[in-house]
Design a protein around this motif. Structure first.
Motif, PDB file in Angstrom:
ATOM      1  N   PHE A  19       0.820  -1.197   0.000  1.00  0.00           N
ATOM      2  CA  PHE A  19       0.000   0.000   0.000  1.00  0.00           C
ATOM      3  C   PHE A  19       0.859   1.253   0.000  1.00  0.00           C
ATOM      4  O   PHE A  19       1.894   1.314   0.653  1.00  0.00           O
ATOM      5  CB  PHE A  19      -0.917   0.005   1.217  1.00  0.00           C
ATOM      6  N   ARG A  20       0.400   2.248  -0.721  1.00  0.00           N
ATOM      7  CA  ARG A  20       1.061   3.555  -0.668  1.00  0.00           C
ATOM      8  C   ARG A  20       0.015   4.598  -0.328  1.00  0.00           C
ATOM      9  O   ARG A  20      -1.162   4.409  -0.580  1.00  0.00           O
ATOM     10  CB  ARG A  20       1.702   3.878  -2.007  1.00  0.00           C
ATOM     11  N   GLY A  21       0.485   5.705   0.222  1.00  0.00           N
ATOM     12  CA  GLY A  21      -0.439   6.771   0.593  1.00  0.00           C
ATOM     13  C   GLY A  21      -1.038   6.506   1.960  1.00  0.00           C
ATOM     14  O   GLY A  21      -0.913   5.417   2.514  1.00  0.00           O
ATOM     15  N   GLY A  22      -1.707   7.535   2.520  1.00  0.00           N
ATOM     16  CA  GLY A  22      -2.311   7.386   3.835  1.00  0.00           C
ATOM     17  C   GLY A  22      -1.245   7.278   4.918  1.00  0.00           C
ATOM     18  O   GLY A  22      -0.089   7.629   4.715  1.00  0.00           O
ATOM     19  N   ILE A  23      -1.686   6.802   6.069  1.00  0.00           N
ATOM     20  CA  ILE A  23      -0.765   6.625   7.183  1.00  0.00           C
ATOM     21  C   ILE A  23      -0.557   5.130   7.398  1.00  0.00           C
ATOM     22  O   ILE A  23      -1.517   4.367   7.401  1.00  0.00           O
ATOM     23  CB  ILE A  23      -1.334   7.256   8.472  1.00  0.00           C
ATOM     24  N   THR A  24       0.711   4.723   7.560  1.00  0.00           N
ATOM     25  CA  THR A  24       1.013   3.317   7.804  1.00  0.00           C
ATOM     26  C   THR A  24       1.383   3.134   9.263  1.00  0.00           C
ATOM     27  O   THR A  24       2.257   3.824   9.776  1.00  0.00           O
ATOM     28  CB  THR A  24       2.220   2.870   6.952  1.00  0.00           C
ATOM     29  N   VAL A  25       0.680   2.231   9.922  1.00  0.00           N
ATOM     30  CA  VAL A  25       1.080   1.860  11.278  1.00  0.00           C
ATOM     31  C   VAL A  25       1.694   0.472  11.171  1.00  0.00           C
ATOM     32  O   VAL A  25       0.999  -0.505  10.906  1.00  0.00           O
ATOM     33  CB  VAL A  25      -0.123   1.830  12.241  1.00  0.00           C
ATOM     34  N   ILE A  26       3.029   0.392  11.331  1.00  0.00           N
ATOM     35  CA  ILE A  26       3.684  -0.893  11.118  1.00  0.00           C
ATOM     36  C   ILE A  26       3.305  -1.879  12.223  1.00  0.00           C
ATOM     37  O   ILE A  26       3.045  -1.486  13.361  1.00  0.00           O
ATOM     38  CB  ILE A  26       5.225  -0.736  11.047  1.00  0.00           C
ATOM     39  N   PRO A  27       3.265  -3.168  11.892  1.00  0.00           N
ATOM     40  CA  PRO A  27       2.833  -4.178  12.877  1.00  0.00           C
ATOM     41  C   PRO A  27       3.735  -4.214  14.104  1.00  0.00           C
ATOM     42  O   PRO A  27       3.284  -4.561  15.193  1.00  0.00           O
ATOM     43  CB  PRO A  27       2.892  -5.496  12.101  1.00  0.00           C
ATOM     44  N   GLU A  28       5.017  -3.849  13.921  1.00  0.00           N
ATOM     45  CA  GLU A  28       5.939  -3.847  15.057  1.00  0.00           C
ATOM     46  C   GLU A  28       5.473  -2.836  16.101  1.00  0.00           C
ATOM     47  O   GLU A  28       5.499  -3.100  17.299  1.00  0.00           O
ATOM     48  CB  GLU A  28       7.357  -3.505  14.591  1.00  0.00           C
ATOM     49  N   LEU A  29       5.034  -1.661  15.626  1.00  0.00           N
ATOM     50  CA  LEU A  29       4.541  -0.633  16.550  1.00  0.00           C
ATOM     51  C   LEU A  29       3.243  -1.096  17.210  1.00  0.00           C
ATOM     52  O   LEU A  29       3.037  -0.912  18.409  1.00  0.00           O
ATOM     53  CB  LEU A  29       4.325   0.687  15.793  1.00  0.00           C
ATOM     54  N   MET A  30       2.367  -1.710  16.405  1.00  0.00           N
ATOM     55  CA  MET A  30       1.091  -2.176  16.961  1.00  0.00           C
ATOM     56  C   MET A  30       1.334  -3.213  18.047  1.00  0.00           C
ATOM     57  O   MET A  30       0.790  -3.115  19.149  1.00  0.00           O
ATOM     58  CB  MET A  30       0.231  -2.787  15.854  1.00  0.00           C
ATOM     59  N   ALA A  31       2.158  -4.220  17.728  1.00  0.00           N
ATOM     60  CA  ALA A  31       2.379  -5.307  18.688  1.00  0.00           C
ATOM     61  C   ALA A  31       2.983  -4.771  19.982  1.00  0.00           C
ATOM     62  O   ALA A  31       2.553  -5.122  21.077  1.00  0.00           O
ATOM     63  CB  ALA A  31       3.298  -6.363  18.082  1.00  0.00           C
ATOM     64  N   LEU A  32       3.962  -3.882  19.846  1.00  0.00           N
ATOM     65  CA  LEU A  32       4.630  -3.363  21.034  1.00  0.00           C
ATOM     66  C   LEU A  32       3.671  -2.507  21.861  1.00  0.00           C
ATOM     67  O   LEU A  32       3.624  -2.605  23.091  1.00  0.00           O
ATOM     68  CB  LEU A  32       5.864  -2.557  20.618  1.00  0.00           C
ATOM     69  N   THR A  33       2.891  -1.670  21.184  1.00  0.00           N
ATOM     70  CA  THR A  33       1.944  -0.817  21.902  1.00  0.00           C
ATOM     71  C   THR A  33       0.891  -1.662  22.617  1.00  0.00           C
ATOM     72  O   THR A  33       0.602  -1.440  23.798  1.00  0.00           O
ATOM     73  CB  THR A  33       1.244   0.155  20.930  1.00  0.00           C
ATOM     74  N   ILE A  34       0.335  -2.638  21.911  1.00  0.00           N
ATOM     75  CA  ILE A  34      -0.697  -3.473  22.536  1.00  0.00           C
ATOM     76  C   ILE A  34      -0.114  -4.192  23.751  1.00  0.00           C
ATOM     77  O   ILE A  34      -0.670  -4.146  24.846  1.00  0.00           O
ATOM     78  CB  ILE A  34      -1.251  -4.514  21.526  1.00  0.00           C
ATOM     79  N   ALA A  35       1.050  -4.818  23.562  1.00  0.00           N
ATOM     80  CA  ALA A  35       1.623  -5.599  24.655  1.00  0.00           C
ATOM     81  C   ALA A  35       1.959  -4.715  25.856  1.00  0.00           C
ATOM     82  O   ALA A  35       1.624  -5.043  26.994  1.00  0.00           O
ATOM     83  CB  ALA A  35       2.867  -6.338  24.176  1.00  0.00           C
ATOM     84  N   LEU A  36       2.586  -3.573  25.603  1.00  0.00           N
ATOM     85  CA  LEU A  36       2.949  -2.681  26.714  1.00  0.00           C
ATOM     86  C   LEU A  36       1.705  -2.166  27.426  1.00  0.00           C
ATOM     87  O   LEU A  36       1.666  -2.082  28.650  1.00  0.00           O
ATOM     88  CB  LEU A  36       3.775  -1.495  26.205  1.00  0.00           C
ATOM     89  N   SER A  37       0.665  -1.812  26.661  1.00  0.00           N
ATOM     90  CA  SER A  37      -0.548  -1.247  27.266  1.00  0.00           C
ATOM     91  C   SER A  37      -1.262  -2.288  28.099  1.00  0.00           C
ATOM     92  O   SER A  37      -1.667  -2.019  29.233  1.00  0.00           O
ATOM     93  CB  SER A  37      -1.512  -0.745  26.192  1.00  0.00           C
ATOM     94  N   VAL A  38      -1.432  -3.480  27.527  1.00  0.00           N
ATOM     95  CA  VAL A  38      -2.182  -4.510  28.231  1.00  0.00           C
ATOM     96  C   VAL A  38      -1.434  -4.944  29.496  1.00  0.00           C
ATOM     97  O   VAL A  38      -2.022  -5.100  30.558  1.00  0.00           O
ATOM     98  CB  VAL A  38      -2.423  -5.711  27.285  1.00  0.00           C
TER      99      VAL A  38
END
Ligand code: GSH
Lengths: 337, 404
Positions: free
Chosen positions: B262-281
């Motif tokens: 995908f190009r354009g828009g905002i990309t949230v990479i899975p590494e950021l998602m996984a780390l954010t979810i794990a740290l938050s939970v």
């Protein structure tokens, strides 16, 4: 009171010195085993089987040094290291020699306090892609995601290549080769990049090895070899000549099976190599039969190559650049005299 | 008579010792100063020896040292960067890129962990058995599984099993989720968009003004004002009005499938998602515990008193219990937030390019300058945690019991 505190301070400071500068040979002899840094697991180069036995081309270098120094190729303690950990492990004295598909570069040789003791395998950075992608050349990879291992020369080579060709990529850098391969398999990246030999090794570990191809491009020079700490010339010589003994063995046609015969009835060159004549072993601070033990227990270069990465292995890599200079390759041992 | 004599004797004795202690080294004040000076000298000598010894050793071992490498080109690329970065940029810039990525995941983590923590912490006090049980299960599960495992779980077992770009899950052809990450549309402002941003800023300032006005009015007259509803209306209404006036000066940049992804828009990479979810939970579970402890620390009499003056249950929680519970909760939050920042260094396990990964990992390895890079990282984590501490202490003095 001042005296006491300066004593304490001095003691602590002495304790904080880096790994010993010299005397690696004595340390190894005293310990009775060689501590050798290898990869965390890379088929053909350094890999542990279910029984805990290590094998591979890099492992054979460890074994050769142990055979030359201790007379027994099995007296090696293997330390699996990621790309990031390897140099610190050597600098701090945790290992005696690093034999972990490590590229000989100018920066590493000159600024890390290390010395490269030769080349075991001439390699270059390559690309592996999924067949489904339909890509035939690396130049078509504009905008792709790359799975790479962190702390490698690959990171630098790939960056240069994409910049030169004015195309873009995103590096997803992992710590270990298992993670790198998993990232490629899950589809996180479009391609995996590493030294080409390692691509073949990683490919046979894929769930569907036939689903991936290695692209023809080789974009950098990656001469891989064993590394020692700077400042211990005797040890540097031992590692350098243990490797040379394997290559010289191939040049002279000395193999693990005919080594006793060559020592007894061979040409003068054979006898010099195997310790029947001359003082090569003594000059290294080793027994006269140092190279005899290397070839008897580990084999010559050709034996090791074919067993680990060549025709006798699942990797089936051809000799290519790694053939002897006489056979169209660039492998060459300095003169054994 | 006898008594008097004794007192005099004592006085004499005291005088005697005093005259004996005229030497300055017997004066406790000087003595303390001398000991302190000696200690400082000793420490300075200690560190000087260590440092110069280290540099001597590095030089003897042929290892490069110093901070000169910071101005050299890094030569490698980084997966995600909040500022422009290319491999021709310097190691110093790599440092900044990594630092910003650390800050990003820390802020996201702290935000979501706090939300989760307060929700599950308050749920514990629900009279509904199921709601209470959910809270207990959440806390016990996520607090007791090692964080690294949780990170790897979200990354390898959840996000890595998502479909490839061509088979993305999509929401109205605008939001896409696949193994490469989450792709969302981006609002790109044109000419008059500045007015809309100004309107939003004005609305936020307005809320604060409104709040203090409403409080003053309530103190004076006892009349209440619907602050919350008005605030929401302002935040949405004002920018909307501005957009209407300027004729919606925005274009939406939709992510679109092109080439390899995908190009354009905002990309949230899975590494950021996984780390954010794990740290938050993970951190959320600890915060839930802190919230529970804080609420339990408020005496039950407070609830009864509140009921007796006729407050509704919801108001009792928000006006009486939580403000008092905050005295216990805030200091605990402080340490949870600091742990979260430190825990974010586990990013290296999943290729998220945080400071530890791109600087202490790759830069250290490419330059071999372990002492310098690790020193810089230590300073950064120390400074960030001091900053958190500072903010939380300020906040703490706000919620503290005001002594009269
Ligand atoms: N030649 C490269 C090394 C490349 C490298 O480390 N390759 C990975 C292949 S993905 C590897 O061997 N990993 C094995 C491990 O981490 O144990 C260098 O010296 O930087």
């Amino acid at each position: 009171m001042i005296k006491l505190s300066s004593l304490i301070v001095g003691g602590l400071a002495a304790g904080l010195t880096l790994g010993a500068q010299a005397g690696t040979l004595d340390d190894v002899k005293k310990r009775g085993t060689l501590s050798c840094g290898v990869s965390t697991g890379l088929a053909g180069f350094s890999q542990k089987d279910e029984k805990g036995k290590w094998s591979g081309l890099d492992v054979d270098v460890c074994r050769a040094v142990a055979a030359a120094v201790l007379g027994d190729a099995n007296k090696v303690q293997y330390k699996p290291l990621t790309a990031k950990e390897r140099f610190t492990a050597l600098q701090s004295g945790e290992i005696d020699v690093l034999s972990r598909n490590t590229t000989w570069t100018h920066t590493r040789d000159t600024s890390l306090g290390l010395n490269f003791a030769g080349v075991v395998y001439y390699d270059g950075t390559g690309f592996m892609v999924s067949k489904k992608l339909g890509v035939k050349s690396a130049k078509e990879l504009d905008g792709a995601n790359a799975c790479i291992q962190a702390g490698t020369s690959t990171e630098l080579a790939i960056s240069d290549y994409f910049r030169e060709n004015k195309i873009k990529y995103k590096p997803v850098t992992f710590d270990t080769s298992d993670q790198t391969r998993a990232g490629f398999e899950s589809g996180r990246c479009d391609f995996l990049t590493s030294d080409q030999s390692q691509l073949y090794a990683l490919r046979i570990g894929l769930k569907d090895p036939k689903g991936a191809i290695v692209l023809p491009e080789v974009i950098s020079k990656e001469p891989l070899g064993p590394v020692v700490r700077q400042g211990d010339d005797q040890w540097f010589n031992i590692v350098k000549w243990s490797l040379s003994a394997m290559i010289e063995g191939e040049e002279q046609g000395v193999t693990s099976s005919n080594v006793a015969d060559k020592l007894a009835n061979g040409k003068p060159g054979n006898k010099r190599l195997l310790g029947g004549e001359g003082e090569l072993g003594k000059n290294l601070g080793l027994n006269p039969d140092w190279a005899y033990q290397v070839i008897k227990q580990v084999g010559n270069y050709s034996e090791s190559f074919e067993r680990n990465v060549g025709s006798g292995s699942p990797l089936k890599i051809s000799r290519g650049l790694n053939a002897l200079w006489k056979d169209g390759g660039i492998l060459y041992s300095p003169a054994m005299r | 008579m006898l008594k008097q004599k004794t007192t005099e004797q004592i006085k004499a004795a005291t005088r005697k010792t005093e005259s004996g202690s005229h030497a300055f080294y017997n004066n406790p004040k000087y003595r303390a100063a001398i000991y302190q000076a000696l200690l400082i000298f000793g420490l300075a000598y200690f560190f000087f020896t260590i440092i110069s010894n280290t540099f001597d050793n590095l030089e003897a071992a042929g290892i490069k040292s110093g901070f000169g490498f910071l101005s050299n080109a890094a030569g490698y690329d980084v997966l995600m960067s909040l500022i422009d970065f290319s491999s021709t940029d310097t190691y110093l810039r790599v440092f900044i890129v990594g630092f910003l990525n650390t800050i990003l995941v820390s802020i996201l983590g702290i935000f979501f962990a706090t939300v989760l923590g307060f929700i599950f912490g308050v749920m514990y006090f629900s009279t509904n058995w199921i709601v209470k049980k959910i809270s207990v299960i959440y806390v016990e599960t996520f607090r007791n599984i090692p964080l690294l495992l949780q990170i790897l779980f979200w990354y390898s077992a959840v996000l890595a099993t998502l479909p490839g770009p061509r088979d993305s899950l999509s929401l109205g052809e605008a939001v896409f989720l696949n193994v490469r990450g989450l792709f969302i549309p981006k609002l790109v402002g044109e000419g008059g968009s500045i007015l809309v941003y100004l309107a939003l800023a004005a609305a936020i300032v307005g809320i604060f003004v409104l709040r203090s006005w409403a409080k003053k009015r309530q103190d004076a007259t006892g009349q209440q004002f619907p602050v919350f509803n008005t605030s929401v209306a302002m935040v949405i209404g004002l920018p909307f009005l501005a957009a209407l006036v300027t004729g919606f000066p925005f274009v939406i940049d939709y992510p679109a499938l092109q080439g390899f992804g995908f190009r354009g828009g905002i990309t949230v990479i899975p590494e950021l998602m996984a780390l954010t979810i794990a740290l938050s939970v993970y951190t959320g579970a600890f915060i839930a515990e802190a919230v529970r402890a804080g609420i339990q620390a408020v005496p039950h009499g407070q609830t009864e008193a509140a009921r007796s003056i006729g407050l509704r249950e919801g108001k009792i929680m928000s006006l009486i219990i939580v403000p008092q519970a905050m005295r216990v909760i805030v200091p605990l939050l402080n340490s949870e937030y600091q742990s979260l920042v430190k825990n974010s260094t586990l990013a290296a396990a999943i290729a998220y390019p945080d400071l530890f990964n791109v600087f202490v990992g790759t830069a250290l390895n490419q330059t071999g300058q372990a002492i310098e890079t690790i020193f810089m990282a230590i300073v950064v984590y120390f400074a960030v945690n001091m900053f958190i501490s500072f903010i939380m202490n300020r906040f703490n003095s706000n919620v503290e019991l005001v002594g009269r």
